[in-house]
Design an enzyme around this catalytic site. Structure first.
Site, PDB file in Angstrom:
ATOM      1  N   LYS A 194       0.796  -1.352   0.028  1.00 46.72           N
ATOM      2  CA  LYS A 194      -0.019   0.090   0.035  1.00 46.72           C
ATOM      3  C   LYS A 194       0.788   1.200   0.029  1.00 46.72           C
ATOM      4  O   LYS A 194       0.427   2.173  -0.528  1.00 46.72           O
ATOM      5  CB  LYS A 194      -0.933   0.009   1.089  1.00 46.72           C
ATOM      6  CG  LYS A 194      -2.172  -0.871   1.093  1.00 46.72           C
ATOM      7  CD  LYS A 194      -3.011  -0.879   2.503  1.00 46.72           C
ATOM      8  CE  LYS A 194      -4.172  -2.022   2.426  1.00 46.72           C
ATOM      9  NZ  LYS A 194      -5.002  -2.005   3.585  1.00 46.72           N
ATOM     10  N   LYS A 227      -6.962 -10.962  -6.978  1.00 46.58           N
ATOM     11  CA  LYS A 227      -8.220 -11.097  -6.360  1.00 46.58           C
ATOM     12  C   LYS A 227      -9.167 -10.186  -6.501  1.00 46.58           C
ATOM     13  O   LYS A 227      -8.774  -8.817  -6.611  1.00 46.58           O
ATOM     14  CB  LYS A 227      -7.767 -11.155  -4.738  1.00 46.58           C
ATOM     15  CG  LYS A 227      -8.977 -11.567  -3.901  1.00 46.58           C
ATOM     16  CD  LYS A 227      -8.649 -11.802  -2.690  1.00 46.58           C
ATOM     17  CE  LYS A 227      -9.626 -11.526  -1.468  1.00 46.58           C
ATOM     18  NZ  LYS A 227      -9.385 -11.523  -0.073  1.00 46.58           N
ATOM     19  N   LYS A 262     -12.152  -4.164  -4.233  1.00 45.69           N
ATOM     20  CA  LYS A 262     -12.759  -2.729  -4.162  1.00 45.69           C
ATOM     21  C   LYS A 262     -12.078  -1.317  -4.570  1.00 45.69           C
ATOM     22  O   LYS A 262     -12.420  -0.825  -5.248  1.00 45.69           O
ATOM     23  CB  LYS A 262     -13.314  -2.506  -2.624  1.00 45.69           C
ATOM     24  CG  LYS A 262     -14.548  -3.357  -2.141  1.00 45.69           C
ATOM     25  CD  LYS A 262     -14.978  -2.975  -1.066  1.00 45.69           C
ATOM     26  CE  LYS A 262     -14.053  -3.527   0.056  1.00 45.69           C
ATOM     27  NZ  LYS A 262     -14.290  -3.304   1.476  1.00 45.69           N
TER      28      LYS A 262
END
Ligand code: TRP
Length: 329
Positions: A112, A193, A196
């Site tokens: 991230k 995967k 969102k």
């Protein structure tokens, strides 16, 4: 007494089929066997910037989708993380027993932070807050996907370190449900995967996508250049579509799809998904048009879990020698 289960979802972005088939569906199925707490982790969401107005409506939407997906608010507690101040309080206390090196090693933090210009401290603390979510309620079982197993391992390490320094305070969450449902990949890229946070209109099927959008997205999903479905040898894209269809409708088996041309196969997949989403969307509409319903559910969840949280905060303060107002209780 039933064992306590806790899990959480961030209210950022749109909940999608991967969230449903990988988590929510499973939560709904296990909820009667456990004392379940399902947390909408808004404090985790703000580790990266969220539009305030959008965030608050996403929190309500997430709660409504939990219920629409089968979580029964009479049985399970649906809780907004920031409503219980104990999450943030406990996170601070746990931060103080967590070596920086443990956090620097987290693979999600590394991934991230590569995407950010400046790395907020919250991003580093993210897994400590997650540990606080779990330990605050002394949860025994934490159903999460494989991508969260490093965070769960860290939670156990933090609990053990705290207990060693200050005496037995936390239950070390031992068990993880062996399977938490299907692992659903992106339609545009079956090697990642379904997520969102991936932007791109053809990546995920949102739980609130209307049927025609679902059909269009599936029609455009990445496949390979085989002429038809070979159940013994499916490419990643076809295999993912099959997993989706079979999880939505168990009647779609390997033998049913064997030999189907991709166009027909995709139509069958789309119908399975549309049929599965229909009752969820209907229920969603019902509960979101009933004034005050969602707020009442969240209030009830809060009232149910607050005493547990307060109890853990008092015990933790006492263990650390912090002052507990109200004397020696
Ligand atoms: N980090 C989890 C995820 O991204 C969400 C989460 C936050 C969570 N707190 C939790 C999951 C506590 C399980 C238990 O999926």
């Amino acid at each position: 007494m039933k064992a306590r289960v806790l899990s959480g979802v961030q209210p950022s972005g749109n909940l999608h089929l991967g969230n449903y088939l990988g988590a929510l569906k499973n939560w709904a199925e296990i909820q009667s066997d456990y004392e379940s707490i399902f947390c909408i982790v808004d404090l985790h969401a703000i580790t990266v910037y969220q539009e305030p107005e959008e965030l608050v409506s996403k929190i309500r939407e997430t709660a409504a989708l939990f219920i629409a997906a089968g979580i029964d608010p009479e049985q399970s507690s649906i809780v907004v993380q920031s409503s219980v101040s104990g999450h943030a309080e406990l996170a601070w206390m746990l931060t103080c027993v967590t070596p920086l090196g443990w956090l620097n090693r987290m693979t999600q933090f590394k991934a991230k932070s590569e995407k950010q210009d400046t790395i907020g401290d919250g991003l580093l603390q993210y897994p400590v807050l997650m540990a606080a979510d779990i330990l605050l309620y002394q949860a025994k079982i934490v159903p999460v996907g494989e991508d969260q197993s490093q965070h769960l391992e860290l939670t156990r390490d933090i609990a053990q370190r705290f207990n060693a320094q200050y005496g037995e305070t936390f239950n070390v969450p031992e068990t993880r449900l062996p399977t938490v449902g299907a692992r659903i990949m992106g339609l545009d890229d079956p090697t990642v995967k379904m997520s969102k946070s991936v932007t791109g209109t053809n990546h995920a099927i949102a739980l609130l996508d209307p049927p025609e959008v679902v059909r269009k997205k599936i029609a455009r999903a990445t496949t390979d250049s085989q002429p038809g479905v070979d159940p013994e040898n499916m490419g990643a894209g076809i295999a993912n579509l099959f997993t989706i269809a079979n999880a939505c409708d168990p009647a779609v088996t390997r033998s049913v799809v064997a030999g189907m041309r991709y166009g027909d196969f995709k139509k069958r997949v789309a119908e399975a998904v549309v049929a599965r989403l229909e009752p969820i969307q209907k229920k969603y509409k019902e509960i979101t048009t009933e004034p005050g319903y969602i707020d009442a559910v969240l209030q009830r969840g809060l009232e149910r879990v607050l005493p547990i949280a307060q109890d853990t905060i008092r015990t933790t303060k006492r263990a650390m020698g912090l002052y507990v107002p109200g004397g020696s209780v």
